[in-house]
Design a protein around this motif. Structure first.
Motif, short mmCIF file in Angstrom:
data_model
loop_
_atom_site.label_atom_id
_atom_site.label_comp_id
_atom_site.label_asym_id
_atom_site.label_seq_id
_atom_site.Cartn_x
_atom_site.Cartn_y
_atom_site.Cartn_z
N ILE A 1 25.48 33.71 18.01
CA ILE A 1 26.55 33.40 17.05
C ILE A 1 27.93 33.47 17.70
CG2 ILE A 1 25.32 34.01 14.94
CD1 ILE A 1 26.65 36.79 15.19
N GLY A 2 27.96 33.91 18.95
CA GLY A 2 29.26 33.99 19.60
C GLY A 2 29.14 34.45 21.03
N ALA A 3 30.28 34.81 21.60
CA ALA A 3 30.30 35.27 22.99
C ALA A 3 31.40 36.30 23.16
CB ALA A 3 30.57 34.10 23.92
N GLU A 4 31.15 37.28 24.03
CA GLU A 4 32.24 38.16 24.47
C GLU A 4 32.76 37.59 25.78
OE1 GLU A 4 31.46 42.38 24.90
OE2 GLU A 4 33.52 42.75 25.57
N ALA A 5 34.07 37.37 25.85
CA ALA A 5 34.69 36.89 27.09
C ALA A 5 34.99 38.09 27.97
CB ALA A 5 35.97 36.14 26.77
N LEU A 6 34.49 38.07 29.20
CA LEU A 6 34.70 39.20 30.12
C LEU A 6 35.37 38.69 31.40
CD1 LEU A 6 31.20 40.73 29.49
CD2 LEU A 6 33.35 41.93 29.01
N LEU A 7 36.34 39.46 31.85
CA LEU A 7 37.15 39.05 32.99
C LEU A 7 36.44 39.33 34.32
CD1 LEU A 7 40.01 38.04 33.66
CD2 LEU A 7 40.81 40.39 33.44
N ARG A 8 36.59 38.42 35.28
CA ARG A 8 36.08 38.62 36.62
C ARG A 8 37.18 38.37 37.62
NH1 ARG A 8 33.07 40.99 34.33
NH2 ARG A 8 30.85 40.72 33.97
N TRP A 9 37.22 39.21 38.67
CA TRP A 9 38.21 39.01 39.73
C TRP A 9 37.51 38.95 41.06
CZ3 TRP A 9 41.35 43.20 42.57
CH2 TRP A 9 42.26 42.59 43.45
N TYR A 10 37.69 37.85 41.75
CA TYR A 10 37.12 37.71 43.08
C TYR A 10 38.24 37.84 44.09
CZ TYR A 10 34.26 36.48 46.97
OH TYR A 10 33.61 36.54 48.17
N ASN A 11 38.11 38.82 44.98
CA ASN A 11 39.12 39.04 46.01
C ASN A 11 38.51 38.74 47.38
OD1 ASN A 11 40.19 41.12 48.16
ND2 ASN A 11 41.84 40.87 46.69
N GLY A 12 39.26 37.98 48.20
CA GLY A 12 38.78 37.56 49.51
C GLY A 12 38.25 38.71 50.37
N GLU A 13 38.94 39.86 50.34
CA GLU A 13 38.52 40.99 51.17
C GLU A 13 37.49 41.87 50.47
OE1 GLU A 13 41.86 43.30 52.59
OE2 GLU A 13 42.82 41.42 53.19
N LEU A 14 37.73 42.13 49.17
CA LEU A 14 36.90 43.11 48.47
C LEU A 14 35.66 42.49 47.83
CD1 LEU A 14 39.83 44.94 46.63
CD2 LEU A 14 38.63 45.73 48.67
N GLY A 15 35.64 41.17 47.74
CA GLY A 15 34.53 40.51 47.04
C GLY A 15 34.77 40.56 45.54
N SER A 16 33.68 40.67 44.78
CA SER A 16 33.82 40.66 43.32
C SER A 16 34.14 42.08 42.83
CB SER A 16 32.50 40.16 42.73
OG SER A 16 32.62 40.12 41.36
N VAL A 17 35.28 42.23 42.16
CA VAL A 17 35.70 43.57 41.70
C VAL A 17 35.46 43.67 40.19
CG1 VAL A 17 37.58 45.25 41.67
CG2 VAL A 17 37.49 43.53 43.48
N SER A 18 34.84 44.78 39.76
CA SER A 18 34.53 44.96 38.34
C SER A 18 35.81 45.20 37.52
CB SER A 18 33.60 46.16 38.18
OG SER A 18 33.63 46.60 36.84
N PRO A 19 35.86 44.64 36.31
CA PRO A 19 37.03 44.92 35.46
C PRO A 19 37.18 46.40 35.14
CG PRO A 19 35.33 43.72 34.24
CD PRO A 19 34.91 43.75 35.67
N ALA A 20 36.05 47.14 35.16
CA ALA A 20 36.16 48.58 34.91
C ALA A 20 37.05 49.22 35.98
CB ALA A 20 34.76 49.20 34.92
N GLU A 21 37.11 48.62 37.17
CA GLU A 21 37.96 49.16 38.24
C GLU A 21 39.36 48.57 38.22
OE1 GLU A 21 36.23 49.18 42.22
OE2 GLU A 21 34.27 49.13 41.24
N PHE A 22 39.45 47.22 38.04
CA PHE A 22 40.79 46.65 38.23
C PHE A 22 41.64 46.61 36.95
CE2 PHE A 22 38.47 42.57 37.53
CZ PHE A 22 39.28 41.99 36.57
N VAL A 23 41.02 46.67 35.76
CA VAL A 23 41.84 46.66 34.54
C VAL A 23 42.75 47.91 34.45
CG1 VAL A 23 41.76 46.78 32.00
CG2 VAL A 23 40.48 45.00 33.20
N PRO A 24 42.21 49.12 34.73
CA PRO A 24 43.11 50.29 34.70
C PRO A 24 44.24 50.18 35.73
CG PRO A 24 40.81 50.99 34.67
CD PRO A 24 40.79 49.52 34.91
N VAL A 25 43.96 49.60 36.91
CA VAL A 25 45.00 49.43 37.93
C VAL A 25 46.04 48.42 37.44
CG1 VAL A 25 45.47 48.77 40.32
CG2 VAL A 25 43.33 49.94 39.76
N ALA A 26 45.56 47.34 36.85
CA ALA A 26 46.48 46.32 36.32
C ALA A 26 47.35 46.91 35.20
CB ALA A 26 45.69 45.12 35.81
N GLU A 27 46.76 47.82 34.41
CA GLU A 27 47.53 48.48 33.34
C GLU A 27 48.65 49.31 33.94
OE1 GLU A 27 44.52 50.53 31.08
OE2 GLU A 27 44.34 48.89 29.65
#
Ligand code: C2E
Ligand code: MG
Ligand code: MG
Length: 242
Positions: A17-43
């Motif tokens: 019936i729907g979808a949850e949109a979840l953020l992904r960040w791909y960094n050249g050096e670090l690879g795929s970084v979880s939002p659980a890690e980068f969202v608090p840093v971005a905050e």
């Protein structure tokens, strides 16, 4: 940055019936970084408002398009950071994307509800009047105060996956999930279970009348085109069944 979408399933008939949109960040050096890690840093770095605005705009545009072409009743759930709480942004988002406010569910944390009711209350009231649905994410893991449940206009509780993980065998997990479903329903709210990974969990949640489910058992979060394909397949299966 990109978005992935995880299907939200109606417990009773198994439909998406729907979808949850979840953020992904791909960094050249670090690879795929979880939002659980980068969202608090971005905050902390003061970047979350800009990132969150992009997420909201992108998700609304994408789902408005799917509603026009594949699935008219589809809803989208977007995670909102406390600092991002801004009603003007939402209005602009609806105007630009053409998405109906009732198709958007904003996922907020218990922390936000407990933080500053003088600013949060008028904002939630305005969103409620616009028709946006408000969902409490990771319910049961933040604060134990339940008073906010009657103070604020809320529509949905998402049972944290730490409780779902103990189903259907652990007595404590059973007691907590049953109590959350009963409490939410008697307060006029819906319930979503997150982190559903097994048939036994899915069946149990269905039996206790939990309204919606999400988890790897149904699908991992996938890119937009894979999600659209699964919607099209489901539509064709439904047409065949008729
Ligand atoms: P959340 O909103 O509670 O999202 C659910 C998380 O559980 C997602 O992790 C999802 O991939 C994962 N998950 C889903 N089904 C299962 C399952 O069956 N088993 C297990 N073990 N995990 C499952 P993800 O995508 O890494 O997101 C982590 C958190 O990051 C989110 O938790 C949310 O708090 C935050 N986040 C994600 N996207 C955004 C965003 O756009 N804005 C903000 N502010 N926060 C976001
Ligand atoms: Mg969420
Ligand atoms: Mg959650």
């Amino acid at each position: 940055m990109s978005l992935v979408y995880q299907p939200i399933i109606d417990s009773q008939d198994g439909r998406t019936i729907g979808a949850e949109a979840l953020l992904r960040w791909y960094n050249g050096e670090l690879g795929s970084v979880s939002p659980a890690e980068f969202v608090p840093v971005a905050e902390d770095a003061g970047l979350i408002v800009e990132i969150g605005d992009w997420v909201l705009r992108r998700a609304c545009e994408q789902v408005a398009q799917w509603r026009c072409t594949i699935a008219p009743g589809l809803i989208v759930a977007v995670n909102l950071s406390p600092r991002q709480f801004n009603e003007g942004l939402l209005e602009r988002c609806f105007t630009r994307s053409g998405l109906e406010p009732s198709a958007l569910e904003l996922e907020i944390t218990e922390g936000l509800l407990m933080s500053d009711s003088e600013t949060v209350m008028p904002m939630l009231t305005a969103l409620n009047e616009m028709g946006v649905r408000i969902s409490v994410d990771d319910f049961g893991t933040g604060y134990s105060s339940l008073s906010y449940l009657k103070r604020f206009p809320l529509h949905n509780l998402k049972i944290d996956r730490s409780f779902v993980a103990g189903l259907p065998d652990h007595r404590d997990s059973i007691a907590i999930t049953q109590a959350v479903v009963a409490m939410a329903h008697s307060l006029g709210m819906n319930v979503t279970a997150e982190g559903v990974e097994t048939t036994a969990q899915a069946d149990f949640l269905c039996a206790i009348d939990c309204d919606k489910q999400q988890g790897y058992f149904y699908s991992r979060p996938v890119g937009a085109s894979a999600y659209a394909h699964s919607l099209c397949d489901a539509q064709m299966d439904a047409a065949d069944a008729k």
